[in-house]
Design an enzyme around this catalytic site. Structure first.
Site: not given
Length: 505
Positions: A13, A83, A338, A349
Site C-alpha cells: 500500500g 511548497k 521504492l 522526486t
C-alpha cells in the site's frame, strides 16, 4: 477471445500502492464497475511503511486534478501546506543560502531568454544573484501565497507550486477514493510467490492464511525489498553509490513552532543534509547521511539537537542503496516507488516518479500477450527519467563548496557523462541541455548552478545590442513589480485557514 487484462494485483500500500490503485481505478472505472476488471491491493498493517516522503514537486497537482480531487478537501485530509520551492542552507559553507523556486525568471526580452540578460548583468558586476526575478523565491521569502492567476499578462501567473503533506494520510485518502470505485483491499502478509513454469511470469501470490491470489498483471509497491521484482524475479539492481554515497536516513517528526512556511528546507551537514518540512499539525525532519562518514547514534543526536520543537516519535532509521532496478517492468510485473529504485529525497522526486510510472503504464498498458516492445519502451523511459533525476541530485553535491570528507569525495569524483556535458555547456553559455523525460526544466537547473556559484563564462552576444544600463533599468523595474506583487498576497497561514478552516491558523 478477449486478451484484456482482467486481474490486477498490487502488492503493497503506502503512497505508491494507493496512487497506483486510485489512478487505475479512475482510468478503468467502467470495467471495474461492470466486474470485467478486478483490482486488489494487498498490504499488511503488521509491516511498517517508510512514510517519510512528505514533499512533492508541482506535477502532483496534475495527478490530483486527474482524479478529480478537490484541493480544499485534500488539504483537510492530509494536513497539507504549500511548497513554492526548496531553500538550501550552508551548501557553500556555513551561512550560505539559495532558493530553488518553482518558476522561471521572466519572459524573453528582445527575443532572448531573460536569463541571458541576467547572466550579462552578473558578468558585468551589476547584480548578485537571480532570486529577485524569481516570483516564487520572493513569495517564499515573504511567507506569502495565493494560486497563480490565469491571465498570462500578469506577473502573478508566472510560477507554480507543490504540496507538503503527511504521506500516511495521503495514502489513506487515496485508499478511500480507490475503494469507493471498487478496489478491493486485503490486509494480509504474502508468504510465497508462484511463477509460471513455461515463461517465469508471476502466476499468483500466496497469502499467510494459505489463500492463493492469481493475477494477470502485478504491481510491486513493496518498498526497498522488492518482493516481486527482485526477490521473486531476480531482476537485478544498478548501484549508484559512487555518485550518491549517502546510504542512511533518520526521520523524526517534531511539534510545530511559529508560522508554517511554504517551502522545504535542506541544510547541509558534515556527512549529508537535513530536511525540514512544515505541515499543519507537525514538522517533518530528517537527516540523510553516509555511514562512511558518521555513525547512526551521532546522526540521530545531531538531528535531535537541531529540530524546532519536541520530538513526537522515536527516530525511524532507514538504510538504502541509491540506484534502480535493471528493469522496472519485468515479465508481468511493474515496480513502482521504492521497489523500482531510489534516488535520495533531496529534490522531493520519489512521489513524482510513482506518478510518472503509473502514467507511463497507462500509456503502454498491455494485454495478456505482454508485447515485449511495450515493456522495452517502458523500461527505456523509466531508466532515462531516473538517470536524469540522478544527475540533478549529483549536481548539488558535486558543486557544493563545503569542507569535509564526504564533500571532498563528491567534488572530486568522476561524473556521469550526461552530467559532465550539462555542466560544461552551462559554464560556457548558460544553456541547459535537456533530453526526454526530464523531471526538471531549465529554470531549475539554473537555480542550482547559480545558487552554488557556477555562472556562465559568456552570454548570448545578441544581448549586447542593448546598453547594459538600459537592461539593468528594465530588470530593476521587473524586480520591483515582483516584490510588490508578492507583498499583495496573503500570508501562507491565512491562505491555509481560508482554504481549509481546520487548517492551522
Amino acid at each position: 477471445m478477449s486478451r484484456s487484462i482482467r486481474r490486477i494485483v498490487i502488492v503493497g500500500g503506502g503512497s505508491a500502492g494507493w496512487m497506483a490503485a486510485a489512478s487505475l481505478a479512475r482510468s478503468f472505472s467502467p470495467r471495474l464497475a461492470s466486474g470485467d476488471l478486478g483490482i486488489t491491493v494487498i498490504e499488511s498493517t503488521a509491516i511498517g511503511i517508510v512514510g517519510v516522503g512528505e514533499a512533492t514537486i508541482p506535477p502532483i497537482r496534475n495527478f490530483n486534478s486527474a482524479l478529480g480531487i478537490d484541493e480544499a478537501e485534500f488539504f483537510k485530509r492530509t494536513e497539507a501546506t504549500i511548497k513554492l520551492g526548496i531553500e538550501f542552507r550552508d551548501w557553500s559553507g556555513d551561512g550560505s543560502r539559495y532558493f530553488h523556486g518553482f518558476g522561471d525568471y521572466g519572459p524573453p526580452i528582445d527575443r532572448q531568454p531573460a536569463t541571458q540578460h541576467l547572466f550579462r548583468l552578473k558578468g558585468l558586476g551589476l547584480i548578485d544573484d537571480l532570486e529577485p526575478w524569481s516570483l516564487p523565491s520572493v513569495m517564499a521569502a515573504q511567507n506569502r501565497f495565493a494560486p497563480p492567476l490565469q491571465d498570462p499578462r500578469s506577473v502573478l501567473s508566472a510560477y507554480s507550486y507543490a504540496y507538503q503533506f503527511d504521506a500516511a494520510l495521503y495514502a489513506a485518502f487515496l485508499r478511500s477514493y480507490a475503494e469507493d470505485l471498487g478496489v478491493r483491499r486485503l490486509d494480509r502478509r504474502i508468504t510465497d510467490v508462484s511463477l509460471r513454469g513455461s515463461d517465469g511470469f508471476i502466476e499468483a501470490v500466496v497469502l499467510e492464511d494459505g489463500e492463493r491470489l492469481e493475477g494477470d498483471l502485478f504491481l510491486d509497491c513493496s518498498g526497498f525489498r522488492g518482493l516481486l521484482i527482485e526477490q521473486a524475479l531476480k531482476t537485478g539492481y544498478e548501484d549508484w553509490t559512487h555518485w550518491l554515497p549517502c546510504d542512511r536516513a533518520v526521520a523524526m517528526p517534531c511539534a510545530s513552532a511559529g508560522e508554517t512556511t511554504p517551502l522545504t528546507r535542506a541544510t547541509a551537514r558534515e556527512a549529508g543534509w537535513q530536511w525540514r518540512i512544515p505541515l499543519q499539525h507537525r514538522t517533518g525532519n530528517g537527516y540523510v547521511y553516509s555511514s562512511n562518514f558518521v555513525d547512526d547514534d551521532t546522526a540521530i543526536a545531531d538531528l535531535r539537537s537541531r529540530m524546532d520543537g519536541p520530538a513526537l516519535a522515536e527516530p525511524n532509521l532507514l538504510r538504502f542503496v541509491t540506484g534502480r532496478r535493471r528493469k522496472a517492468w519485468n515479465r508481468n510485473c511493474v515496480s513502482l516507488g521504492l521497489a523500482s529504485g531510489f534516488v535520495e529525497p533531496l529534490e522531493s522526486t520519489s512521489i513524482n516518479m510513482v506518478q510518472t510510472g503509473v502514467g507511463r503504464l497507462l500509456e503502454l498498458f498491455p494485454d495478456l500477450d505482454f508485447d515485449p516492445v511495450l515493456t522495452d519502451e517502458y523500461n527505456r523511459q523509466t531508466a532515462q527519467e531516473m538517470e536524469r533525476v540522478r544527475d540533478f541530485i549529483v549536481l548539488h553535491y558535486h558543486l557544493a563548496g563545503r569542507e569535509g570528507a564526504l564533500w571532498d569525495h563528491c567534488r572530486t569524483m568522476s561524473l556521469p557523462d550526461t552530467l559532465t556535458y550539462k555542466i560544461a555547456l552551462f559554464r560556457a553559455r548558460g544553456e541547459v541541455a535537456l533530453t526526454e523525460h526530464e523531471s526538471f526544466r531549465e529554470a531549475s537547473w539554473t537555480a542550482i548552478f547559480t545558487g552554488l556559484g557556477v555562472w556562465p563564462e559568456r552570454w548570448s552576444p545578441l544581448t549586447d545590442q542593448v546598453p547594459a544600463a538600459v537592461t539593468l533599468e528594465r530588470m530593476q523595474r521587473r524586480a520591483a513589480l515582483i516584490r510588490e506583487a508578492a507583498g499583495s498576497l496573503p500570508p501562507h497561514d491565512r491562505y491555509l485557514a481560508d482554504l481549509a478552516p481546520s487548517a492551522k491558523p
